[in-house]
Design a protein around this motif. Structure first.
Motif, PDB file in Angstrom:
ATOM      1  N   TYR A   6      29.640  20.815   0.316  1.00 50.96           N
ATOM      2  CA  TYR A   6      29.661  20.184  -0.995  1.00 50.96           C
ATOM      3  C   TYR A   6      28.248  20.032  -1.550  1.00 50.96           C
ATOM      4  O   TYR A   6      27.328  19.618  -0.848  1.00 50.96           O
ATOM      5  N   THR A   7      28.092  20.370  -2.825  1.00 53.18           N
ATOM      6  CA  THR A   7      26.829  20.199  -3.539  1.00 53.18           C
ATOM      7  C   THR A   7      27.052  19.178  -4.646  1.00 53.18           C
ATOM      8  O   THR A   7      27.810  19.443  -5.585  1.00 53.18           O
ATOM      9  N   PRO A   8      26.434  17.994  -4.545  1.00 52.04           N
ATOM     10  CA  PRO A   8      26.635  16.967  -5.579  1.00 52.04           C
ATOM     11  C   PRO A   8      26.247  17.487  -6.963  1.00 52.04           C
ATOM     12  O   PRO A   8      25.307  18.262  -7.106  1.00 52.04           O
ATOM     13  N   ILE A   9      26.979  17.020  -7.984  1.00 52.87           N
ATOM     14  CA  ILE A   9      26.657  17.416  -9.354  1.00 52.87           C
ATOM     15  C   ILE A   9      25.605  16.464  -9.917  1.00 52.87           C
ATOM     16  O   ILE A   9      25.366  15.381  -9.372  1.00 52.87           O
ATOM     17  N   ASP A  10      24.998  16.854 -11.018  1.00 54.51           N
ATOM     18  CA  ASP A  10      23.999  16.046 -11.712  1.00 54.51           C
ATOM     19  C   ASP A  10      24.617  14.707 -12.130  1.00 54.51           C
ATOM     20  O   ASP A  10      25.759  14.657 -12.600  1.00 54.51           O
ATOM     21  N   CYS A  11      23.864  13.635 -11.972  1.00 55.89           N
ATOM     22  CA  CYS A  11      24.343  12.283 -12.313  1.00 55.89           C
ATOM     23  C   CYS A  11      24.783  12.165 -13.771  1.00 55.89           C
ATOM     24  O   CYS A  11      25.752  11.473 -14.082  1.00 55.89           O
ATOM     25  N   ARG A  66      37.413  19.686  -6.641  1.00 60.16           N
ATOM     26  CA  ARG A  66      36.146  19.182  -6.128  1.00 60.16           C
ATOM     27  C   ARG A  66      35.124  19.382  -7.242  1.00 60.16           C
ATOM     28  O   ARG A  66      35.099  20.437  -7.882  1.00 60.16           O
ATOM     29  N   LEU A  67      34.290  18.381  -7.508  1.00 63.13           N
ATOM     30  CA  LEU A  67      33.422  18.438  -8.683  1.00 63.13           C
ATOM     31  C   LEU A  67      32.450  19.609  -8.663  1.00 63.13           C
ATOM     32  O   LEU A  67      32.083  20.111  -9.719  1.00 63.13           O
ATOM     33  N   ASP A  68      32.036  20.070  -7.500  1.00 65.81           N
ATOM     34  CA  ASP A  68      31.127  21.218  -7.486  1.00 65.81           C
ATOM     35  C   ASP A  68      31.842  22.540  -7.718  1.00 65.81           C
ATOM     36  O   ASP A  68      31.221  23.589  -7.762  1.00 65.81           O
ATOM     37  N   GLU A  69      33.165  22.497  -7.928  1.00 69.01           N
ATOM     38  CA  GLU A  69      33.936  23.691  -8.292  1.00 69.01           C
ATOM     39  C   GLU A  69      34.221  23.728  -9.793  1.00 69.01           C
ATOM     40  O   GLU A  69      34.768  24.690 -10.309  1.00 69.01           O
ATOM     41  N   VAL A  70      33.843  22.662 -10.496  1.00 70.87           N
ATOM     42  CA  VAL A  70      34.042  22.583 -11.947  1.00 70.87           C
ATOM     43  C   VAL A  70      32.842  23.233 -12.627  1.00 70.87           C
ATOM     44  O   VAL A  70      31.699  22.882 -12.362  1.00 70.87           O
ATOM     45  N   VAL A  71      33.109  24.203 -13.489  1.00 70.63           N
ATOM     46  CA  VAL A  71      32.046  24.910 -14.205  1.00 70.63           C
ATOM     47  C   VAL A  71      31.685  24.159 -15.484  1.00 70.63           C
ATOM     48  O   VAL A  71      30.517  23.912 -15.759  1.00 70.63           O
ATOM     49  N   SER A  72      32.713  23.790 -16.270  1.00 68.71           N
ATOM     50  CA  SER A  72      32.451  23.068 -17.517  1.00 68.71           C
ATOM     51  C   SER A  72      33.655  22.233 -17.913  1.00 68.71           C
ATOM     52  O   SER A  72      34.786  22.513 -17.511  1.00 68.71           O
ATOM     53  N   VAL A  73      33.377  21.200 -18.709  1.00 72.45           N
ATOM     54  CA  VAL A  73      34.420  20.356 -19.286  1.00 72.45           C
ATOM     55  C   VAL A  73      34.065  20.185 -20.759  1.00 72.45           C
ATOM     56  O   VAL A  73      32.981  19.699 -21.090  1.00 72.45           O
ATOM     57  N   ASP A  74      34.973  20.641 -21.609  1.00 76.23           N
ATOM     58  CA  ASP A  74      34.754  20.597 -23.069  1.00 76.23           C
ATOM     59  C   ASP A  74      33.409  21.200 -23.463  1.00 76.23           C
ATOM     60  O   ASP A  74      32.698  20.691 -24.317  1.00 76.23           O
ATOM     61  N   GLY A  75      33.044  22.282 -22.809  1.00 71.84           N
ATOM     62  CA  GLY A  75      31.818  23.002 -23.140  1.00 71.84           C
ATOM     63  C   GLY A  75      30.573  22.449 -22.483  1.00 71.84           C
ATOM     64  O   GLY A  75      29.513  23.070 -22.547  1.00 71.84           O
ATOM     65  N   GLU A  76      30.654  21.289 -21.836  1.00 73.05           N
ATOM     66  CA  GLU A  76      29.513  20.709 -21.119  1.00 73.05           C
ATOM     67  C   GLU A  76      29.401  21.413 -19.773  1.00 73.05           C
ATOM     68  O   GLU A  76      30.311  21.323 -18.942  1.00 73.05           O
ATOM     69  N   LEU A  77      28.311  22.095 -19.540  1.00 76.28           N
ATOM     70  CA  LEU A  77      28.112  22.839 -18.304  1.00 76.28           C
ATOM     71  C   LEU A  77      27.909  21.879 -17.140  1.00 76.28           C
ATOM     72  O   LEU A  77      27.000  21.052 -17.158  1.00 76.28           O
ATOM     73  N   ILE A  78      28.773  21.978 -16.141  1.00 72.87           N
ATOM     74  CA  ILE A  78      28.688  21.136 -14.956  1.00 72.87           C
ATOM     75  C   ILE A  78      27.996  21.911 -13.832  1.00 72.87           C
ATOM     76  O   ILE A  78      27.123  21.412 -13.161  1.00 72.87           O
ATOM     77  N   GLN A  79      28.408  23.158 -13.638  1.00 76.20           N
ATOM     78  CA  GLN A  79      27.840  24.040 -12.604  1.00 76.20           C
ATOM     79  C   GLN A  79      27.657  25.430 -13.191  1.00 76.20           C
ATOM     80  O   GLN A  79      28.375  25.833 -14.103  1.00 76.20           O
ATOM     81  N   LYS A  80      26.754  26.185 -12.623  1.00 76.19           N
ATOM     82  CA  LYS A  80      26.598  27.580 -13.005  1.00 76.19           C
ATOM     83  C   LYS A  80      27.739  28.394 -12.419  1.00 76.19           C
ATOM     84  O   LYS A  80      28.164  28.147 -11.312  1.00 76.19           O
ATOM     85  N   LYS A  81      28.218  29.386 -13.180  1.00 80.69           N
ATOM     86  CA  LYS A  81      29.247  30.282 -12.661  1.00 80.69           C
ATOM     87  C   LYS A  81      28.662  31.098 -11.534  1.00 80.69           C
ATOM     88  O   LYS A  81      27.532  31.581 -11.635  1.00 80.69           O
ATOM     89  N   VAL A  82      29.435  31.292 -10.472  1.00 77.92           N
ATOM     90  CA  VAL A  82      28.948  32.092  -9.352  1.00 77.92           C
ATOM     91  C   VAL A  82      29.419  33.530  -9.410  1.00 77.92           C
ATOM     92  O   VAL A  82      28.927  34.379  -8.713  1.00 77.92           O
ATOM     93  N   ASN A  83      30.392  33.797 -10.280  1.00 80.61           N
ATOM     94  CA  ASN A  83      30.924  35.157 -10.332  1.00 80.61           C
ATOM     95  C   ASN A  83      31.006  35.656 -11.770  1.00 80.61           C
ATOM     96  O   ASN A  83      32.026  36.089 -12.223  1.00 80.61           O
TER      97      ASN A  83
END
Length: 84
Positions: A6-11, A66-83
């Motif tokens: 698991y990689t924690p997301i930005d606060c 899991r939050l580190d599997e979420v890429v974006s919510v309503d256009g807000e980038l949570i994580q970079k796409k890996v693929n």
């Protein structure tokens, strides 16, 4: 199949997700599925919680992400796409 660490997301992103859960509004969610493909859905975030030092999002359709599997919510980038 081994689960990645698991990689924690930005606060700040965590705070955004908590706000959306509190407001109980439908969100456009993009996430990385178990297949490794990016998928999209529209759902309401019911809860954000921690279990075994990992953070999760419970959606109104019963899906748990899991939050580190979420890429974006309503256009807000949570994580970079890996693929992509």
């Amino acid at each position: 199949m081994k689960t990645k660490t698991y990689t924690p997301i930005d606060c700040n992103m965590y705070d955004i997700l908590l706000a959306k859960a509190t407001l109980s509004v439908d969100c456009n969610i993009e996430y990385i599925a178990k297949s490794g493909d990016t998928e999209q859905l529209k759902a309401t975030i019911i809860d954000i919680y921690t279990k075994a030092k990992e953070e999760f999002m419970l959606l109104d359709n019963g899906l748990v992400l899991r939050l580190d599997e979420v890429v974006s919510v309503d256009g807000e980038l949570i994580q970079k796409k890996v693929n992509g």
